[in-house]
Design an enzyme around this catalytic site. Structure first.
Site, mmCIF file in Angstrom:
data_model
loop_
_atom_site.group_PDB
_atom_site.id
_atom_site.type_symbol
_atom_site.label_atom_id
_atom_site.label_comp_id
_atom_site.label_asym_id
_atom_site.label_seq_id
_atom_site.Cartn_x
_atom_site.Cartn_y
_atom_site.Cartn_z
ATOM 1 N N SER A 119 30.514 36.861 34.521
ATOM 2 C CA SER A 119 31.182 35.776 35.242
ATOM 3 C C SER A 119 32.613 36.132 35.609
ATOM 4 C CB SER A 119 31.199 34.505 34.383
ATOM 5 O OG SER A 119 31.912 34.728 33.186
ATOM 6 N N HIS A 140 25.630 36.540 39.528
ATOM 7 C CA HIS A 140 26.143 35.557 38.566
ATOM 8 C C HIS A 140 25.436 34.222 38.726
ATOM 9 C CE1 HIS A 140 29.573 32.731 37.175
ATOM 10 N NE2 HIS A 140 28.786 33.039 36.158
ATOM 11 N N GLU A 152 26.343 33.498 42.624
ATOM 12 C CA GLU A 152 27.340 34.355 43.251
ATOM 13 C C GLU A 152 26.799 35.786 43.277
ATOM 14 O OE1 GLU A 152 31.625 32.311 42.189
ATOM 15 O OE2 GLU A 152 30.683 33.548 40.658
ATOM 16 N N ASN A 190 34.956 30.622 39.206
ATOM 17 C CA ASN A 190 35.827 30.695 38.029
ATOM 18 C C ASN A 190 37.263 31.013 38.394
ATOM 19 O OD1 ASN A 190 33.930 30.009 36.128
ATOM 20 N ND2 ASN A 190 33.330 32.103 35.680
#
Length: 482
Positions: A119, A140, A152, A190
Site C-alpha cells: 500500500s 493494491h 490501484e 493513501n
C-alpha cells in the site's frame, strides 16, 4: 496475455480476500503460506468469508463450493511454477518482500507477472531486485478485498505497457475499478488519506480539540463516513505510522512526519481494533454534561440571524448585557473578544454542514460562557464541538490541506481529476471526491481558508497550490477537464 492460474502468497486477511476475489471470477488460485498453521488460518478466513457471502445472498451454497474448489493451498513456493501471475500479500516490510520476490523470480516461469499488494512501499525497488523488472507491478487491493471496488495498479519506469494493460484488464474481469498511477509513496489514496489522518492526530496532540469532537466535526459536519480516529483504529495505528514514515522518507515534508502521539500509541501497543484499544476501546467513566443557567444572549457576525431566530423561538432573549455572546467569526476570535468590555463572554461560532457548531474559546473566554454556548447550540439543533481559537478551527483545518494535496497531485501530472475523485470515493467511501467537494464549496473559499492556515502555521503544505491560486485569480470556480 491471459491470466488463468494465479498464485497468492500470504493468506492473512488481505491475501485470503484476494484469493476469494480471484476464485469468484473463475480463476484457478494457488494460495501459499509459510507453514501449516498459517495455511489452516488462511483456509478458515476463506471459508468464513464465503459463508458470510452465502448468508447475505451474494453466493449460493453451490457457488461457494465451486469457489473453494478453485483454490488449492500449499506451503511450497515451488507449486507456483506454472502460475501466470503471482500476487504477494505479506506484511509491509521491505526486508521481507525483496528476498521473497527474488525467490519468486527463480521459481516462476519467465513469462509470469509478479505483483505486490503493498500500500505504500516502492514497487520500483522490488522490481529492481528481480531479473524481470518489466513484468513486476503493484496491484493494491483495499480491505476487505471481496467488498471494496477500487484497485490501484502501480506502474514503474520498467513496467512493459503490455503487462500493465493485461493487469488492468484483469482488475476489470474481477469486477473491480482500476486506477493506474505511478510509483510514489502512498500511491493515490493513501497519499491523500494518511496525511489527513496524521493531521488529526497532531490537532489532538496540540489540544486544539478533543478526540470525539474532531470525529464529530468531520463525520457530521463535513460528511465523512467515519471520523479520522475511528479510521485510524480501523486500519491500525501501526499501519498508519509505517505509511507516514514511508511518505516522510520520500518527501521530507514536516507534515508527513508521524504525529508524536501516533508514535507514542504504537510504542505502547495501542494499535486500534486489532488490539482492542487505540483511540477508542478504553472504558471511560461517564461524565454528565455540564448545565448552564443562561437566559440571555447576543449574536454578531455574518450569518448569525438564523441561529438567533432559532434561540428566540426556543424562549431565549437577546440583550445588550447578555450572559453569552455568540460571534460568527471571520478572523481569529480573540480579535473580536479583545475589543469588547465583557470579553470573557464571547465564544466564536462556526457552523459546519448545517449540523455541527464549532465553538472557539479564546484565552479570555470564561468556562461558564463556553458551557452556555454549547447548551444553546443543542437547543438550536446543532452538535457543539469545542475547540481552541486556531485558524480553520477543526473541520476546515483538516479539510482544506487534504483538498490542497489533491490539487498538487493533479497539477504534478500524477493522476487525473477523474481518477482522483473516483479513487477517493471508492477507496474511502467518501460521498464526493476532493475536486467535486472544492467546486461545491467554492474555490475562492478553499483558497482563502488555506491562506489563513498558512498565515498562522507557516507550513509550506498549507500555502494554496499555484493552480488553485491561478483559477481563483482568473475568476473560475471549476477545474479544467479534458
Amino acid at each position: 496475455m491471459a491470466f488463468e492460474m494465479v498464485g497468492v502468497l500470504g493468506l492473512g486477511t488481505m491475501g485470503s480476500g484476494i484469493a476469494e476475489v480471484l476464485a469468484r471470477a473463475g480463476l484457478r488460485v494457488i494460495g501459499v503460506e509459510a507453514d501449516a498453521e498459517a495455511l489452516a488460518r488462511g483456509r478458515r478466513y476463506l471459508e468464513a468469508s464465503t459463508q458470510r457471502a452465502v448468508d447475505r445472498g451474494k453466493l449460493t451454497a453451490e457457488e461457494r463450493e465451486a469457489v473453494l474448489g478453485r483454490v488449492s493451498l500449499t506451503t511450497a513456493r515451488r507449486d507456483l511454477r506454472d502460475a501466470d501471475l503471482v500476487i504477494e500479500a505479506v506484511p509491509e516490510v521491505m526486508s521481507c518482500k525483496i528476498p521473497l520476490f527474488q525467490d519468486l523470480d527463480a521459481v516462476c516461469k519467465p513469462e509470469a507477472v509478479l505483483a505486490t499488494n503493498t500500500s505504500s512501499l516502492s514497487v520500483t525497488a522490488i522490481a529492481a531486485a528481480t531479473s524481470r523488472p518489466e513484468r513486476v507491478v503493484g496491484l493494491h487491493f483495499f480491505n476487505p478485498a471481496p467488498v471494496m471496488r477500487l484497485v490501484e495498479v502501480i506502474r514503474t519506469v520498467h513496467t512493459a505497457p503490455g503487462v500493465l494493460a493485461a493487469v488492468v484488464e484483469l482488475a476489470g474481469r474481477l469486477g473491480k475499478t482500476p486506477v493506474t498511477v505511478g510509483d510514489r509513496a502512498g500511491f493515490l489514496v493513501n497519499r491523500l488519506l494518511l496525511p489527513y489522518l496524521n493531521h488529526a492526530a497532531q490537532l489532538l496532540d496540540q489540544g486544539v480539540a478533543e478526540r470525539e469532537g474532531i470525529d464529530v466535526a468531520m463525520r457530521l459536519g463535513v460528511g465523512m463516513p467515519m471520523g479520522p480516529f475511528a479510521v485510524l483504529d480501523l486500519i491500525g495505528l501501526d499501519t498508519a505510522y509505517e505509511t507516514m514514515c514511508v511518505l516522510f522518507d520520500e518527501t521530507r515534508d514536516r507534515r508527513h512526519a508521524p504525529a508524536p502521539l501516533l508514535r507514542e500509541m504504537v510504542s505502547a501497543g495501542l494499535l486500534g481494533r486489532k488490539t482492542g484499544r487505540g483511540f477508542y476501546g478504553e472504558e471511560r467513566a461517564h461524565r454528565d454534561p455540564e448545565k448552564s443557567s443562561v437566559i440571555t444572549f447576543a449574536v454578531a457576525g455574518e450569518g448569525c440571524e438564523v441561529l438567533a431566530e432559532r434561540l428566540r423561538v426556543a424562549g431565549y432573549k437577546t440583550s445588550d448585557d447578555p450572559d453569552v455572546v455568540l460571534h460568527f467569526a471571520d478572523r481569529p476570535v480573540i480579535e473580536h473578544a479583545a475589543r469588547r468590555t465583557a470579553c470573557s463572554k464571547l465564544v466564536g461560532v462556526h457552523v459546519v454542514g448545517g449540523r455541527v457548531a464549532e465553538l472557539a474559546v479564546t484565552a479570555l473566554t470564561a468556562h461558564h460562557s463556553a458551557v452556555a454556548a454549547a447548551g444553546l447550540m443543542k437547543v438550536a439543533g446543532l452538535t457543539p464541538v469545542r475547540c481552541r481559537d486556531r485558524a480553520g478551527f477543526v473541520a476546515d483545518a483538516l479539510l482544506y490541506p487534504y483538498l490542497n494535496d489533491a490539487v498538487r497531485m493533479y497539477d504534478s501530472g500524477y493522476a487525473s481529476i477523474a481518477d482522483i475523485d473516483l479513487a477517493m470515493r471508492l477507496g474511502c467511501g467518501y460521498a464526493e471526491g476532493p475536486f467535486e467537494m472544492m467546486e461545491r464549496l467554492g474555490l475562492a473559499k478553499v483558497r482563502d481558508g488555506l491562506r489563513a492556515l498558512y498565515a498562522e502555521y507557516r507550513e509550506h503544505a498549507f500555502a494554496p497550490a499555484p493552480l488553485l491560486d491561478e483559477l481563483v485569480a482568473a475568476g473560475l470556480d471549476t477545474f479544467p477537464r479534458a
